[in-house]
Scaffold this active site. Sequence first.
Site, PDB file in Angstrom:
ATOM      1  N   GLU A 103      45.794  31.849  49.916  1.00  0.00           N
ATOM      2  CA  GLU A 103      46.093  32.890  50.879  1.00  0.00           C
ATOM      3  C   GLU A 103      44.994  32.977  51.921  1.00  0.00           C
ATOM      4  O   GLU A 103      43.833  32.673  51.650  1.00  0.00           O
ATOM      5  CB  GLU A 103      46.235  34.230  50.164  1.00  0.00           C
ATOM      6  CG  GLU A 103      47.483  34.255  49.310  1.00  0.00           C
ATOM      7  CD  GLU A 103      47.648  35.537  48.528  1.00  0.00           C
ATOM      8  OE1 GLU A 103      48.750  35.752  48.021  1.00  0.00           O
ATOM      9  OE2 GLU A 103      46.684  36.312  48.428  1.00  0.00           O
ATOM     10  N   CYS A 123      39.640  30.293  41.280  1.00  0.00           N
ATOM     11  CA  CYS A 123      38.174  30.349  41.216  1.00  0.00           C
ATOM     12  C   CYS A 123      37.758  30.267  39.757  1.00  0.00           C
ATOM     13  O   CYS A 123      38.417  30.833  38.887  1.00  0.00           O
ATOM     14  CB  CYS A 123      37.670  31.665  41.817  1.00  0.00           C
ATOM     15  SG  CYS A 123      35.863  31.769  41.850  1.00  0.00           S
ATOM     16  N   CYS A 127      34.998  36.566  37.627  1.00  0.00           N
ATOM     17  CA  CYS A 127      34.529  37.955  37.769  1.00  0.00           C
ATOM     18  C   CYS A 127      35.610  38.911  37.226  1.00  0.00           C
ATOM     19  O   CYS A 127      36.797  38.736  37.504  1.00  0.00           O
ATOM     20  CB  CYS A 127      34.219  38.275  39.225  1.00  0.00           C
ATOM     21  SG  CYS A 127      32.913  37.219  39.875  1.00  0.00           S
ATOM     22  N   SER A 202      30.525  34.131  51.905  1.00  0.00           N
ATOM     23  CA  SER A 202      30.191  35.064  50.828  1.00  0.00           C
ATOM     24  C   SER A 202      30.095  34.299  49.512  1.00  0.00           C
ATOM     25  O   SER A 202      30.998  33.550  49.148  1.00  0.00           O
ATOM     26  CB  SER A 202      31.285  36.131  50.732  1.00  0.00           C
ATOM     27  OG  SER A 202      31.028  37.007  49.651  1.00  0.00           O
ATOM     28  N   LEU A 226      26.759  41.346  45.120  1.00  0.00           N
ATOM     29  CA  LEU A 226      25.817  41.837  44.105  1.00  0.00           C
ATOM     30  C   LEU A 226      26.562  42.599  43.011  1.00  0.00           C
ATOM     31  O   LEU A 226      26.507  42.254  41.854  1.00  0.00           O
ATOM     32  CB  LEU A 226      24.796  42.779  44.740  1.00  0.00           C
ATOM     33  CG  LEU A 226      23.538  42.204  45.369  1.00  0.00           C
ATOM     34  CD1 LEU A 226      22.641  43.340  45.827  1.00  0.00           C
ATOM     35  CD2 LEU A 226      22.794  41.322  44.365  1.00  0.00           C
ATOM     36  N   HIS A 227      27.181  43.671  43.406  1.00  0.00           N
ATOM     37  CA  HIS A 227      28.000  44.530  42.525  1.00  0.00           C
ATOM     38  C   HIS A 227      27.232  45.231  41.417  1.00  0.00           C
ATOM     39  O   HIS A 227      27.744  46.178  40.824  1.00  0.00           O
ATOM     40  CB  HIS A 227      29.209  43.782  41.962  1.00  0.00           C
ATOM     41  CG  HIS A 227      30.066  43.172  43.030  1.00  0.00           C
ATOM     42  ND1 HIS A 227      30.471  43.861  44.156  1.00  0.00           N
ATOM     43  CD2 HIS A 227      30.557  41.912  43.191  1.00  0.00           C
ATOM     44  CE1 HIS A 227      31.196  43.074  44.924  1.00  0.00           C
ATOM     45  NE2 HIS A 227      31.251  41.877  44.370  1.00  0.00           N
ATOM     46  N   CYS A 344      39.856  42.459  49.683  1.00  0.00           N
ATOM     47  CA  CYS A 344      38.970  41.655  48.845  1.00  0.00           C
ATOM     48  C   CYS A 344      39.393  41.707  47.388  1.00  0.00           C
ATOM     49  O   CYS A 344      39.658  42.771  46.847  1.00  0.00           O
ATOM     50  CB  CYS A 344      37.548  42.197  48.893  1.00  0.00           C
ATOM     51  SG  CYS A 344      36.865  42.245  50.516  1.00  0.00           S
TER      52      CYS A 344
HETATM   53  N1  SAH Z   1      33.613  34.075  45.718  1.00  0.00           N
HETATM   54  C1  SAH Z   1      32.945  34.694  46.783  1.00  0.00           C
HETATM   55  C2  SAH Z   1      33.826  34.973  47.969  1.00  0.00           C
HETATM   56  C3  SAH Z   1      35.217  35.432  47.706  1.00  0.00           C
HETATM   57  S1  SAH Z   1      35.376  37.020  46.999  1.00  0.00           S
HETATM   58  C4  SAH Z   1      32.233  35.947  46.321  1.00  0.00           C
HETATM   59  O1  SAH Z   1      32.480  36.379  45.209  1.00  0.00           O
HETATM   60  O2  SAH Z   1      31.411  36.452  47.075  1.00  0.00           O
HETATM   61  C5  SAH Z   1      35.120  38.070  48.425  1.00  0.00           C
HETATM   62  C6  SAH Z   1      34.542  39.430  48.101  1.00  0.00           C
HETATM   63  O3  SAH Z   1      35.488  40.276  47.441  1.00  0.00           O
HETATM   64  C7  SAH Z   1      33.345  39.368  47.180  1.00  0.00           C
HETATM   65  O4  SAH Z   1      32.329  40.232  47.625  1.00  0.00           O
HETATM   66  C8  SAH Z   1      33.937  39.851  45.891  1.00  0.00           C
HETATM   67  O5  SAH Z   1      32.970  40.278  44.994  1.00  0.00           O
HETATM   68  C9  SAH Z   1      34.850  40.916  46.384  1.00  0.00           C
HETATM   69  N2  SAH Z   1      35.828  41.398  45.424  1.00  0.00           N
HETATM   70  C10 SAH Z   1      36.416  40.708  44.442  1.00  0.00           C
HETATM   71  N3  SAH Z   1      37.287  41.494  43.764  1.00  0.00           N
HETATM   72  C11 SAH Z   1      37.244  42.719  44.349  1.00  0.00           C
HETATM   73  C12 SAH Z   1      37.926  43.947  44.117  1.00  0.00           C
HETATM   74  N4  SAH Z   1      38.833  44.062  43.180  1.00  0.00           N
HETATM   75  N5  SAH Z   1      37.622  44.978  44.926  1.00  0.00           N
HETATM   76  C13 SAH Z   1      36.710  44.861  45.928  1.00  0.00           C
HETATM   77  N6  SAH Z   1      36.044  43.728  46.191  1.00  0.00           N
HETATM   78  C14 SAH Z   1      36.304  42.660  45.404  1.00  0.00           C
HETATM   79 FE1  SF4 Z   2      35.479  34.014  42.339  1.00  0.00          FE
HETATM   80 FE2  SF4 Z   2      34.426  35.641  44.200  1.00  0.00          FE
HETATM   81 FE3  SF4 Z   2      36.541  36.425  42.691  1.00  0.00          FE
HETATM   82 FE4  SF4 Z   2      34.154  36.175  41.569  1.00  0.00          FE
HETATM   83  S1  SF4 Z   2      34.724  37.613  43.185  1.00  0.00           S
HETATM   84  S2  SF4 Z   2      36.071  35.416  40.705  1.00  0.00           S
HETATM   85  S3  SF4 Z   2      33.316  34.436  42.646  1.00  0.00           S
HETATM   86  S4  SF4 Z   2      36.516  34.772  44.181  1.00  0.00           S
END
Ligand code: SAH
Ligand code: SF4
Length: 352
Positions: A103, A123, A127, A202, A226-227, A344
Site C-alpha cells: 500500500e 515486515c 512490532c 523511518s 522510539l515508542h 501509520c
Molecule cells: N518500519 C519503519 C517504517 C514504517 S512504520 C518504522 O517502524 O519506523 C511507520 C511508523 O508508524 C513508525 O513510526 C511506526 O512505529 C508507526 N506505527 C506502527 N504501528 C502504529 C500504530 N498502530 N499506531 C501509530 N503508529 C504506528
Molecule cells: Fe515493521 Fe515498522 Fe511495523 Fe515495526 S512498526 S513491524 S518495523 S513496519
Amino acid sequence: MAEENLHDSPSPTALDLHACTHGDLLALMAELGQPAFRAKQIEDWVWNKGVSSPDEMTNLPKPLREALAARVAPLGASELARQVSEDGSRKYLLGFGDGASVECVGMPSPGKLAVCVSTQAGCAMGCAFCATGRYGLTRSLTAGEIYEQVMHVRNDFNARVTSVVFMGQGEPFANYDETLKALRKLNDPDALGIGARHLTVSTCGLIPQILKFANEPEQFTLAVSLHSTVQKTRNALMPGVKRYSLVHLYAALGEYVDKTGRRPSYEFALIGGVNDTEEEIDSLCDFCRGTLCHVNIIQLNEVSGSPFKPSTPEKAQQFIDRLSRVGVEATIRNSRGADIDAACGQLRQRMR
Ligand code: SAH
Ligand code: SF4
C-alpha cells in the site's frame, strides 16, 4: 529478436528498466542498432512520465518499442484497490508481477502533495502494535517498485510530489540498498527532483544502518521509531530490535548528529497504560535532553484484534509540556487517513 517473442509477455528474467544504468541502456541501444540518444528518451519515459509499458513511449520508432516490449518487465504497478479518505488522502493497493502487493498513500494539502511509500511487502520486525508486523515479511521491494508508488500517486493526483516519507509497510533499513537507490532517484533532478530534506526514512532503529546512513552524502531526513525509552517496554513492543539496546541507539544517534549536523525526529505512539506513564515521560526526557532531535507524539492508531488502545489527549499534551520544559521540541502529529486505515501502522497487504 525472435519474431514470435514480440507479443509474448516478458520472461521472468526480463530486463528491469528501473534497474538499468545509463550505461546499460546505451549498450542495449547499440545492441539493437539504435542511436545513443534513444537511451535518454527511454529514461525520460521511465523516470518522468511514468509509463507502464514501452508501447506508450511514443517518440520511439515502432520496431524499437516492440523490441523493448519483448524484453522488459512491466514498469508500472497495477492498482488493485483504492480508498479515498474524508480528508482527501488516497490509499492505493498496488500489485507487482509476482503477486506481491503493498500500500501507499497520497496526502494532499494546499500546494503540496506528500506520499507515503512501502519498502517491503510485509515486515519481519514484528512490532506488537503494528498491523504490518503481524503478517511477517513477504519480500523486499526493488528501488523501481518503491519509485513506482510515488509515480502512481503523482499520476493519480496529477500534481507535483513535494515530499515522500518511507513510512508505509516494511523496515526501510532492512532493505537498505534498494531504499537508498530509490531515495537517490527521487532526488535526481533528471527524475522527480524532490529535495533530499523532503525525503524522510523511518526506521525502527537498526543501528548499523543508521551509522551507514550518517555517511551518505545527501541530506535525507531520518526518523526513528522510539515508542519507549524504557528497555523493558521497548523490548515488549518492538521485539525485532531487542538486540539494539537503547544505550547503543542513543550513542548511534549522537554519532549521526555529529556527522551530519541534522536533526533526527523520534516517533512516539502513545499506548494507554503501556508507554504513557510517569516513568516513560521521565525516561524520554532523559533520552532527549541536550540532544538535537524533534519528537513526534502520535496517538496509537487502533489495529483490530490488538489489545493496545490509544492514550488520552491530556497525556499527549503532558508529554509535550514535559519535553518542552527540558528544552526538547515536540509536536502532536495527527494521523491522516485514519478513516481508511491508511494511518501509520494500519497498512496491510490486503484491503478488506
Ligand atoms: N518500519 C519503519 C517504517 C514504517 S512504520 C518504522 O517502524 O519506523 C511507520 C511508523 O508508524 C513508525 O513510526 C511506526 O512505529 C508507526 N506505527 C506502527 N504501528 C502504529 C500504530 N498502530 N499506531 C501509530 N503508529 C504506528
Ligand atoms: Fe515493521 Fe515498522 Fe511495523 Fe515495526 S512498526 S513491524 S518495523 S513496519
